[in-house]
Design an enzyme around this catalytic site. Sequence first.
Site, PDB file in Angstrom:
ATOM      1  N   ASN A   9     -13.356 -43.799  -0.451  1.00 40.59           N
ATOM      2  CA  ASN A   9     -12.007 -43.213  -0.386  1.00 40.59           C
ATOM      3  C   ASN A   9     -11.838 -42.371  -1.646  1.00 40.59           C
ATOM      4  O   ASN A   9     -11.666 -42.910  -2.739  1.00 40.59           O
ATOM      5  CB  ASN A   9     -10.964 -44.340  -0.326  1.00 40.59           C
ATOM      6  CG  ASN A   9      -9.545 -43.809  -0.447  1.00 40.59           C
ATOM      7  OD1 ASN A   9      -9.305 -42.608  -0.329  1.00 40.59           O
ATOM      8  ND2 ASN A   9      -8.599 -44.711  -0.682  1.00 40.59           N
ATOM      9  N   LYS A  11      -9.438 -40.589  -2.447  1.00 40.47           N
ATOM     10  CA  LYS A  11      -8.027 -40.439  -2.849  1.00 40.47           C
ATOM     11  C   LYS A  11      -7.741 -38.960  -3.108  1.00 40.47           C
ATOM     12  O   LYS A  11      -8.346 -38.110  -2.460  1.00 40.47           O
ATOM     13  CB  LYS A  11      -7.713 -41.345  -4.053  1.00 40.47           C
ATOM     14  CG  LYS A  11      -8.170 -42.794  -3.800  1.00 40.47           C
ATOM     15  CD  LYS A  11      -7.623 -43.772  -4.769  1.00 40.47           C
ATOM     16  CE  LYS A  11      -8.101 -45.175  -4.394  1.00 40.47           C
ATOM     17  NZ  LYS A  11      -7.517 -46.214  -5.197  1.00 40.47           N
ATOM     18  N   HIS A 102      -2.507 -47.838   2.966  1.00 42.73           N
ATOM     19  CA  HIS A 102      -3.056 -48.040   1.624  1.00 42.73           C
ATOM     20  C   HIS A 102      -1.907 -48.397   0.679  1.00 42.73           C
ATOM     21  O   HIS A 102      -0.804 -47.868   0.821  1.00 42.73           O
ATOM     22  CB  HIS A 102      -3.781 -46.774   1.158  1.00 42.73           C
ATOM     23  CG  HIS A 102      -4.617 -47.028  -0.056  1.00 42.73           C
ATOM     24  ND1 HIS A 102      -4.068 -47.149  -1.309  1.00 42.73           N
ATOM     25  CD2 HIS A 102      -5.955 -47.235  -0.203  1.00 42.73           C
ATOM     26  CE1 HIS A 102      -5.044 -47.406  -2.177  1.00 42.73           C
ATOM     27  NE2 HIS A 102      -6.200 -47.460  -1.535  1.00 42.73           N
ATOM     28  N   GLU A 104      -1.243 -47.439  -2.133  1.00 41.00           N
ATOM     29  CA  GLU A 104      -0.655 -46.273  -2.814  1.00 41.00           C
ATOM     30  C   GLU A 104       0.346 -45.553  -1.898  1.00 41.00           C
ATOM     31  O   GLU A 104       1.301 -44.937  -2.370  1.00 41.00           O
ATOM     32  CB  GLU A 104      -1.784 -45.347  -3.302  1.00 41.00           C
ATOM     33  CG  GLU A 104      -2.523 -45.997  -4.475  1.00 41.00           C
ATOM     34  CD  GLU A 104      -3.996 -45.662  -4.598  1.00 41.00           C
ATOM     35  OE1 GLU A 104      -4.459 -44.706  -3.950  1.00 41.00           O
ATOM     36  OE2 GLU A 104      -4.694 -46.379  -5.345  1.00 41.00           O
ATOM     37  N   GLU A 173      -7.179 -55.252  -0.019  1.00 36.80           N
ATOM     38  CA  GLU A 173      -7.241 -54.604  -1.326  1.00 36.80           C
ATOM     39  C   GLU A 173      -6.135 -55.177  -2.213  1.00 36.80           C
ATOM     40  O   GLU A 173      -4.975 -54.733  -2.127  1.00 36.80           O
ATOM     41  CB  GLU A 173      -7.034 -53.093  -1.193  1.00 36.80           C
ATOM     42  CG  GLU A 173      -8.090 -52.388  -0.368  1.00 36.80           C
ATOM     43  CD  GLU A 173      -8.210 -50.909  -0.729  1.00 36.80           C
ATOM     44  OE1 GLU A 173      -9.325 -50.462  -0.983  1.00 36.80           O
ATOM     45  OE2 GLU A 173      -7.173 -50.215  -0.791  1.00 36.80           O
ATOM     46  N   SER A 218     -11.850 -52.035  -7.344  1.00 34.33           N
ATOM     47  CA  SER A 218     -12.855 -52.066  -8.432  1.00 34.33           C
ATOM     48  C   SER A 218     -14.234 -52.528  -7.952  1.00 34.33           C
ATOM     49  O   SER A 218     -14.966 -53.187  -8.702  1.00 34.33           O
ATOM     50  CB  SER A 218     -12.362 -52.925  -9.603  1.00 34.33           C
ATOM     51  OG  SER A 218     -11.200 -52.333 -10.174  1.00 34.33           O
ATOM     52  N   GLY A 240     -12.976 -45.388  -6.865  1.00 32.28           N
ATOM     53  CA  GLY A 240     -13.625 -44.704  -7.980  1.00 32.28           C
ATOM     54  C   GLY A 240     -15.128 -44.538  -7.820  1.00 32.28           C
ATOM     55  O   GLY A 240     -15.668 -43.451  -8.077  1.00 32.28           O
TER      56      GLY A 240
HETATM   57  P1  13P Z   1     -11.034 -48.495  -6.706  1.00 33.00           P
HETATM   58  O1  13P Z   1     -12.400 -48.764  -6.120  1.00 33.00           O
HETATM   59  O2  13P Z   1     -11.001 -47.240  -7.524  1.00 33.00           O
HETATM   60  O3  13P Z   1     -10.487 -49.685  -7.412  1.00 33.00           O
HETATM   61  O4  13P Z   1     -10.047 -48.191  -5.485  1.00 33.00           O
HETATM   62  C1  13P Z   1     -10.038 -49.054  -4.394  1.00 33.00           C
HETATM   63  C2  13P Z   1      -9.248 -48.433  -3.315  1.00 33.00           C
HETATM   64  O5  13P Z   1      -8.027 -48.292  -3.448  1.00 33.00           O
HETATM   65  C3  13P Z   1      -9.957 -47.960  -2.139  1.00 33.00           C
HETATM   66  O6  13P Z   1      -9.087 -47.606  -1.112  1.00 33.00           O
END
Ligand code: 13P
Length: 256
Positions: A9, A11, A102, A104, A173, A218, A240
């Site tokens: 992802n 983002k 998600h 976010e 998540e 993470s 990430g």
């Molecule tokens: P990270 O792997 O950057 O922590 O993000 C996880 C995530 O939100 C995947 O949708």
Amino acid sequence: MRPLTIIGNWKMNGSLANNQLMLETLLAEGHETFKSLYCDLPISLGMCVPYPYLSQAHGLLKNTKVALGAQDVSDHPNGAYTGDVSAAMLQEMGCTYVIVGHSERRQHHQESDDLVARKAKATLQAKMIPIICVGETEKEYENGSTLVVVRKQLQAVIDLLQGQIASCVIAYEPVWAIGTGKVPSPAQAQEVHHQLRLQLATFNAEAAEKVAILYGGSLKADNAKELLAMPDIDGGLVGGASLNTEEFLALCQACI
Ligand code: 13P
């Protein structure tokens, strides 16, 4: 036995030049991990990119085994919804997956459990696979309400989708683990995944066995093996680490 699924992802990251470099490197370097990303893979692989780059990514990934995904979708089929993107549009752009709910989106766009469920339904109606995200905030984790929170989020989707839940992917998540470097222990994550699967089983035993429940937060090459070895953790939703091709491939390598 459910096959492992690793979905990146991105983002809100990327640029035309960088995306091209990342995806071409992924396809070229993938042979170390998979022999080739053009042949059948031992795991399901996907990349969810920002809307404006779907066409570019589709051009680079078509005819490969890396599926394309989007990061959100409208719950409406079409009409006066300025700025929104329908499921039919995403399907036409070559998407296989759509992330819905998600944290976010829930946090910054006040998306409710009911809206997330409607987005999952719209995704299925357009013959794509919704990746339905659930997860508790740090405060909810600390006050011991993880299971209450994720069960409520999942139940809203089950109530609307009924038997179609069997065609979805779930992603657990924990919000406190996203982008923080903090991860639950494999046993802690396994317990939440197991409880989500039990919840699916109370609705439909067949769906519970079939549905992939991914872990996200993470996830990196150096912690993926232990987490993904857990019986109810069927893969990862990777933020990430999906922006660094070497790290992403190392993560895949660690779990196949
Ligand atoms: P990270 O792997 O950057 O922590 O993000 C996880 C995530 O939100 C995947 O949708």
